[in-house]
Design an enzyme around this catalytic site. Structure first.
Site, mmCIF file in Angstrom:
data_model
loop_
_atom_site.group_PDB
_atom_site.id
_atom_site.type_symbol
_atom_site.label_atom_id
_atom_site.label_comp_id
_atom_site.label_asym_id
_atom_site.label_seq_id
_atom_site.Cartn_x
_atom_site.Cartn_y
_atom_site.Cartn_z
ATOM 1 N N ASP A 191 -3.028 8.124 -1.825
ATOM 2 C CA ASP A 191 -4.328 8.783 -1.891
ATOM 3 C C ASP A 191 -4.508 9.644 -0.654
ATOM 4 O O ASP A 191 -3.890 9.410 0.382
ATOM 5 C CB ASP A 191 -5.462 7.756 -2.012
ATOM 6 C CG ASP A 191 -5.348 6.627 -0.989
ATOM 7 O OD1 ASP A 191 -6.334 5.895 -0.798
ATOM 8 O OD2 ASP A 191 -4.247 6.454 -0.385
ATOM 9 N N ASP A 206 -8.051 -7.488 1.204
ATOM 10 C CA ASP A 206 -7.007 -7.635 2.220
ATOM 11 C C ASP A 206 -7.594 -7.222 3.551
ATOM 12 O O ASP A 206 -8.496 -6.373 3.592
ATOM 13 C CB ASP A 206 -5.794 -6.743 1.918
ATOM 14 C CG ASP A 206 -5.990 -5.311 2.416
ATOM 15 O OD1 ASP A 206 -6.688 -4.538 1.723
ATOM 16 O OD2 ASP A 206 -5.496 -4.983 3.508
ATOM 17 N N CYS A 252 -6.013 -27.563 6.967
ATOM 18 C CA CYS A 252 -4.787 -26.905 7.409
ATOM 19 C C CYS A 252 -4.037 -27.776 8.407
ATOM 20 O O CYS A 252 -4.621 -28.641 9.061
ATOM 21 C CB CYS A 252 -5.081 -25.528 8.007
ATOM 22 S SG CYS A 252 -5.475 -25.516 9.772
ATOM 23 N N CYS A 258 -5.518 -28.087 12.017
ATOM 24 C CA CYS A 258 -6.679 -28.965 12.152
ATOM 25 C C CYS A 258 -6.320 -30.423 11.905
ATOM 26 O O CYS A 258 -6.968 -31.323 12.433
ATOM 27 C CB CYS A 258 -7.793 -28.515 11.214
ATOM 28 S SG CYS A 258 -8.530 -26.946 11.731
ATOM 29 N N HIS A 299 -4.250 -21.497 10.781
ATOM 30 C CA HIS A 299 -5.633 -21.907 10.528
ATOM 31 C C HIS A 299 -6.463 -20.773 9.935
ATOM 32 O O HIS A 299 -7.210 -20.981 8.978
ATOM 33 C CB HIS A 299 -6.314 -22.408 11.803
ATOM 34 C CG HIS A 299 -7.786 -22.574 11.606
ATOM 35 N ND1 HIS A 299 -8.347 -23.654 10.946
ATOM 36 C CD2 HIS A 299 -8.819 -21.743 11.892
ATOM 37 C CE1 HIS A 299 -9.658 -23.491 10.859
ATOM 38 N NE2 HIS A 299 -9.982 -22.339 11.423
ATOM 39 N N ASP A 318 0.866 -1.170 0.000
ATOM 40 C CA ASP A 318 0.000 0.000 0.000
ATOM 41 C C ASP A 318 0.907 1.224 0.000
ATOM 42 O O ASP A 318 2.117 1.108 0.104
ATOM 43 C CB ASP A 318 -0.937 -0.019 1.206
ATOM 44 C CG ASP A 318 -0.194 0.273 2.496
ATOM 45 O OD1 ASP A 318 -0.830 0.739 3.452
ATOM 46 O OD2 ASP A 318 1.023 0.027 2.560
ATOM 47 N N CYS A 334 -11.520 -28.712 7.735
ATOM 48 C CA CYS A 334 -10.395 -27.860 7.338
ATOM 49 C C CYS A 334 -9.155 -28.700 7.084
ATOM 50 O O CYS A 334 -8.851 -29.614 7.861
ATOM 51 C CB CYS A 334 -10.124 -26.824 8.425
ATOM 52 S SG CYS A 334 -8.729 -25.726 8.061
#
Lengths: 403, 427
Positions: free
Chosen positions: A159, A279, A319, A322, A348, A105, A317
C-alpha cells in the site's frame, strides 16, 4: 484472478473466517480463522517477530504460550537473508521452524518509518539499503513475489502509506494508488490457494477518502481486509472514528485486521468496534526495556521500588515467568548483563496480550462482553468512569456505557 | 582452640572413588545439599551462571538441555549487592533465583571477568560487579554467605598473584598467609552460626608459581575442616597452564583423597583433561559461554568410539577449511579478547549462510534438532537475541556431553583414546 470484482467472483471469494459469536450490543465478534497452518481463534493479538525470530524466545516457548500466528517483516527479510535463501530453507516456516501461522506485511510501513531512505512513485517504492547503500525497487509485484517466496499464510498488499499526520492531496493520491496497487498485487499473486492476500484500507483521517477506499476495495475478491494508515501520530479521537467507519463498511464474513494496535485499552475498544486481528511491537519492545504489562498498566521493574518485592509480576498470570520468578529477582537480573531478564519479560508480555484476547473472546462467547469491558476499564483506570474520553466515546458509539 | 576432628565429622558429605586411572579420579560425591540426598559425578563441571541465571536462558530453555549438572556456580561478584535483599528474603539465594532444586556453589569471582589487581588487604578482598567494587572483610563476607545460604562456598582468599605478571616471593607468601588467616576466621564465624553450618566451606589453595608456597598452602589448608579444595591461580593462557601442570600434580598429591578438588578458570577441553590427570575433580562451564559470546558453536568430537573418518563426516569435513579461515579471521573478531579455538566453528562466517545442516550432526540438543547453521548465521548477522539463546543451549549441552564422555572413558578404560581424539583437535 481478475482485477476488478464481479458479482460471481464475490460469491466465490474464499471465506477463511467463521463467526462463532457476536456481541448483541457492540460490534464485537468471536470467530475462527481457518488458515493453512491451522485454526486461529479471534479476536487475536499477533506478536511481531520482525527478522524471523520472536526476540529471544524460541518457537517452542511461543507455541507453549498458545500463540498460533505471528508476524514477519518483508522489508527486513527481503534484505537479510533474502527471499531466495528463505525459499531454499522451505519458506519462512522452515527457516525459523515455526509450525503455526505467519503473516507478513508488505514492506510498505517501512516507507513511513524509514522515509529518508525511500521514494514513492507509481511504479513502487525505491529504497536505499541502510546496510550497503544499494537501491531496490519494491513494487506491488516484487512485494508479492517476496511474500510468495516466504510462504506466509497471510500476505499483505503493498500500500502507499502516508503518516496519519500528513494532510492535503498526498493522502488522496496515496489512497487511490493503494487501490491500483491492490489490483496489481492480486494479479501478481501466484499462490492464492496457499496464501491469503489481504487488502489494506487507506484514506488517512479523511472520512470521505476512507469511505471511497472502502467502497472500492470491498469490490475486490480478497479473503480479508486490514485497516491501515492509523496507529501513527493521530489523536485517539480521530483514530477511533476511522476504525469505526471502516468496520461499518467492511463485510461481516471476512476478518478485519487493525494494523499496529497495540495497547490493552486500544485492543479492547477496537474489538468492541468490530476488529478481529491486531499486531504491535509494543509488548515485546517494552519488555526489552524492563517493563512488564499488568491489568493496571505496567511495572517498570528496573525501578528500586521492586528491589524487595517478592511476589510475581501478576499472581493471576499463568506464564512461566510468573510461575517461577519474583519481581525482586527480575529487578536484580535486569540490572545485570544477563539477557535472560529480557526473555523473562518478553514471555510474560506476550502471555499478557494473549491471555487478554482469550478473556475478551470468552466474554463474547458467553454473552457478557460489555460487562467485561466495564471490569477491564475499572481495573485499568481505577473506575470505569475514569477511562480516557476517546475510549468512552468509542464504546458509547457501539452501545457500551461505562459507569 | 577448635577441635578440628569434631567439626570434620559433622560434615556428612561423602566422596567415594570408583577407580583411579592415570591420576584421573572417577567417582561420586553423595549426601550433598541441605537435604543430604543429592549426588554429583566426578569428573564433572558446574553450571555457569550470571547473577543467578544461566546466561541467556530461562527455566524453560535451561530445562531443554540434557545433562545439566547437579550443581550450579554462582559468583559473589554478581550477588554480593543483593545482600540486603536476600537478608530480608530470608529463604536463601537458591529459592530467590528460582533454582530451589539445584546444588549451589558460590565462588568469589566470575571466571570470565579478569580481576583488577591491587585490591586485597590483610583485612579484606574486593569483588567487582556491574555496579562497581565491593570491599569485603571476613565478617561482611560471612554475613553475605549467611544470607545466600549456598551449599558450598569458596572461602575468602587472596588470589591476586595470578593477576600479576611476576609476583615477588614475598607477595606469593602473603597470598598464602592471608588466605589461611581468612580461612581460620571464616571457620570460626561459621561455628557461631547455625545457618552457616549448613554450608560447606571450600578451602582455597594459593601460592602462585612458587612450589614451596603451593605445598605449604596445600598442607596447611588440608589441616582445616573444609569440605573441599579450590585450586586457584592456574588460569591463564595455554602456555601458562603447561608450566603450571607440574605444580598442580604436587598440590593435589598433598590433598586428602576423600574431598573434592575444584579448579577455577580452566575450560578448554584439552586443558580439562590435563587437569583431571593431575587429580582435579570439578570444573566451571564458563568456556561454552565464551564460545557463545563470540558467535561460536562447539563442534569438537568426544566420541572416541567413532573412527576418524566417521568423525570427519559428523563435522561435515569442514575441519581443514575452518583452520585456514580461522587463521585469517583470528584478529578480526571484535569485542572479545579470547581467541577462537579449534574446538568450535564461527557461525558469523559467510560460509554458513546457506548451510542447512545442524550445528553438529547427530547432536540431540534443542538447537540442532530444530535449527540450521544458516538460521543461526542469520540471527548473528542481524544481531538478534535468539542467537545467544540457541548457541548457549547447544554449547552447554555439548560441553556437558564432553564431561559425560570423560566419565564413560574412565569407566571403560578408554581414556587414552579420548585423550588422543581431543589433542588431535587442539590446534
Amino acid at each position: 484472478m481478475a482485477g476488478v470484482a464481479t458479482q460471481a467472483s464475490l460469491e466465490s471469494a474464499p471465506r477463511i473466517m467463521r463467526l462463532v459469536a457476536e456481541c448483541s450490543r457492540s460490534r464485537a465478534r468471536a470467530g475462527e480463522l481457518r488458515l493453512p497452518h491451522g485454526t486461529v481463534a479471534t479476536p487475536v493479538f499477533m506478536p511481531v517477530g520482525t527478522q524471523a525470530t520472536m526476540k529471544g524466545i524460541t518457537t517452542e516457548q511461543l507455541d507453549a504460550l498458545g500463540c498460533r500466528i505471528c508476524l514477519g517483516n518483508t522489508y527486513h527479510l527481503g534484505l537479510r537473508p533474502g527471499p531466495e535463501l528463505i525459499q531454499k530453507a522451505n519458506g519462512l516456516h522452515g527457516f525459523m521452524n515455526w509450525p503455526h501461522n505467519l503473516l507478513t506485511d508488505s514492506g510498505g510501513f517501512q516507507m513511513v518509518s524509514l522515509v529518508s531512505l525511500s521514494e514513492v512513485t507509481e511504479e513502487g517504492v525505491r529504497f536505499r539499503s541502510p546496510y550497503d547503500g544499494s537501491e531496490t525497487l519494491l513494487s506491488p509485484e516484487k512485494s508479492v513475489q517476496i511474500q510468495n517466496a516466504l510462504g506466509s499464510d497471510i500476505i499483505m498488499q503493498l500500500d502507499d502509506v502516508v503518516s496519519s499526520t500528513v494532510t492535503g492531496p498526498r493522502v488522496e493520491e496515496a489512497m487511490y494508488r493503494s487501490i491500483r496497487w491492490l489490483d496489481r498485487c492480486i494479479a501478481a499473486h501466484q499462490q492464492p490457494d496457499k496464501q491469503n492476500l489481504f487488502a489494506i484500507i487507506q484514506g488517512g483521517l479523511d472520512a470521505d477518502l476512507r469511505a471511497t477506499c472502502l467502497e472500492e476495495m470491498t469490490k475486490r475478491d480478497v479473503p480479508g481486509f486490514a485497516i491501515g494508515g492509523l496507529s501513527g501520530g493521530e489523536s485517539k479521537s480521530q483514530f477511533w472514528r476511522m476504525v469505526a467507519l471502516s468496520t461499518s463498511r467492511l463485510p461481516k464474513d471476512k476478518p478485519r485486521y487493525l494494523m499496529g494496535v497495540g495497547y490493552a485499552t486500544d485492543l479492547v475498544v477496537c474489538v468492541a468496534l468490530g476488529c478481529d486481528m491486531f499486531d504491535c511491537v509494543f509488548p515485546t519492545r517494552t519488555a526489552r526495556f524492563g517493563s512488564a504489562l499488568v491489568p493496571t498498566g505496567n511495572l517498570q521493574l528496573r525501578r528500586k521500588v521492586f528491589e524487595k518485592d517478592f511476589g510475581p509480576i501478576n499472581p493471576e498470570c499463568t506464564c512461566p515467568t510468573c510461575q517461577k520468578h519474583s519481581r525482586a529477582f527480575l529487578h536484580a537480573l535486569l540490572h545485570s548483563d544477563n539477557t535472560a531478564a529480557l526473555h523473562h519479560l518478553t514471555v510474560h508480555n506476550i502471555a499478557y496480550q494473549l491471555q487478554l484476547m482469550s478473556a475478551v473472546r470468552t466474554s463474547i462467547v458467553e454473552k457478557r462482553f460489555p460487562d467485561f469491558v466495564r471490569d477491564f476499564m475499572g481495573t485499568m483506570y481505577g473506575d470505569p468512569t475514569l477511562c480516557p474520553t476517546w475510549a468512552t466515546d468509542a464504546l458509547a458509539s457501539v452501545g457500551i456505557t461505562l459507569g | 582452640i577448635v577441635c578440628w576432628q569434631d567439626v570434620e565429622e559433622s560434615l556428612r558429605m561423602k566422596l567415594s572413588l570408583t577407580k583411579v586411572v592415570n591420576g584421573c579420579r572417577l567417582g561420586k560425591i553423595k549426601n550433598l545439599g541441605k537435604t543430604r540426598d543429592h549426588t554429583m559425578d566426578i569428573p564433572g563441571c558446574l553450571l555457569y551462571t550470571k547473577t543467578g541465571s544461566a546466561p541467556h536462558l530461562t527455566h524453560h530453555t535451561l530445562r531443554n538441555i540434557h545433562g545439566v549438572p547437579a550443581m550450579a556456580q554462582l559468583t559473589l561478584s554478581s550477588l554480593a549487592e543483593q545482600h540486603e535483599v536476600l537478608t530480608e528474603y530470608k529463604e536463601g539465594v537458591g529459592k530467590f533465583i528460582g533454582m530451589p532444586e539445584s546444588l549451589l556453589y558460590c565462588s568469589l569471582h566470575d571466571p570470565v571477568s579478569p580481576c583488577p589487581a591491587g585490591y586485597v588487604t590483610n583485612k579484606s578482598v574486593s569483588v567487582w560487579s556491574v555496579a562497581g567494587r565491593m570491599e569485603m572483610t571476613v565478617s561482611k563476607f560471612m554475613a553475605i554467605q549467611q544470607a545466600l545460604q549456598p551449599d558450598w562456598f569458596q572461602c575468602l582468599s587472596d588470589g591476586e598473584v595470578s593477576c600479576k605478571e611476576a609476583a615477588s616471593i614475598k607477595r606469593v607468601r602473603k597470598s598464602v598467609d592471608r588466605s589461611l588467616l581468612f580461612l581460620d576466621n571464616c571457620l570460626r564465624l561459621q561455628e557461631e552460626s547455625e545457618v552457616l553450618q549448613k554450608s560447606v566451606i571450600i578451602g582455597v589453595i594459593e601460592g602462585g608459581d612458587v612450589m614451596e608456597e603451593r605445598l605449604r598452602s596445600a598442607r596447611e589448608t588440608a589441616k582445616r575442616p573444609v569440605g573441599g579444595f579450590l585450586l586457584d591461580g592456574f588460569q591463564g593462557n595455554p602456555t601458562t597452564l603447561e608450566t603450571r601442570l607440574c605444580l598442580l600434580s604436587s598440590v593435589t598429591a598433598e590433598l586428602p583423597e576423600d574431598k573434592p578438588r575444584l579448579i577455577s578458570g580452566i575450560g578448554r577441553p584439552d586443558e580439562v583433561l590435563k587437569c583431571i590427570e593431575r587429580g582435579v575433580d570439578l570444573f566451571e562451564s564458563f568456556f561454552p559461554y565464551q564460545v557463545t559470546e563470540r558467535g561460536g558453536a562447539l563442534t569438537f568430537s568426544f566420541d572416541y568410539q567413532l573412527n576418524p573418518e566417521e568423525i570427519l563426516l559428523q563435522q561435515n569435513g569442514t575441519q581443514e577449511e575452518i583452520k585456514c579461515v580461522d587463521q585469517i579471521k583470528k584478529m578480526e573478531i571484535t569485542g572479545c579478547n579470547q581467541e577462537i579455538t579449534s574446538f568450535e566453528i564461527n557461525l558469523k562466517e559467510k560460509m554458513y549462510q546457506e548451510d542447512f545442516n545442524p550445528l553438529v550432526r547427530g547432536c540431540s540438543c534443542y538447537c540442532c534438532k530444530n535449527h540450521t547453521r544458516a538460521y543461526i548465521h542469520h540471527l548473528l548477522v542481524t544481531n538478534e537475541l535468539l542467537a545467544g539463546v540457541l548457541l548457549m543451549m547447544h554449547n552447554f549441552e555439548h560441553y556437558f556431553g564432553f564431561f559425560h564422555s570423560i566419565r564413560e572413558a574412565l569407566k571403560n578404560d578408554k581414556l587414552a583414546q579420548l585423550k588422543e581424539l581431543i589433542h588431535r583437535q587442539a590446534s
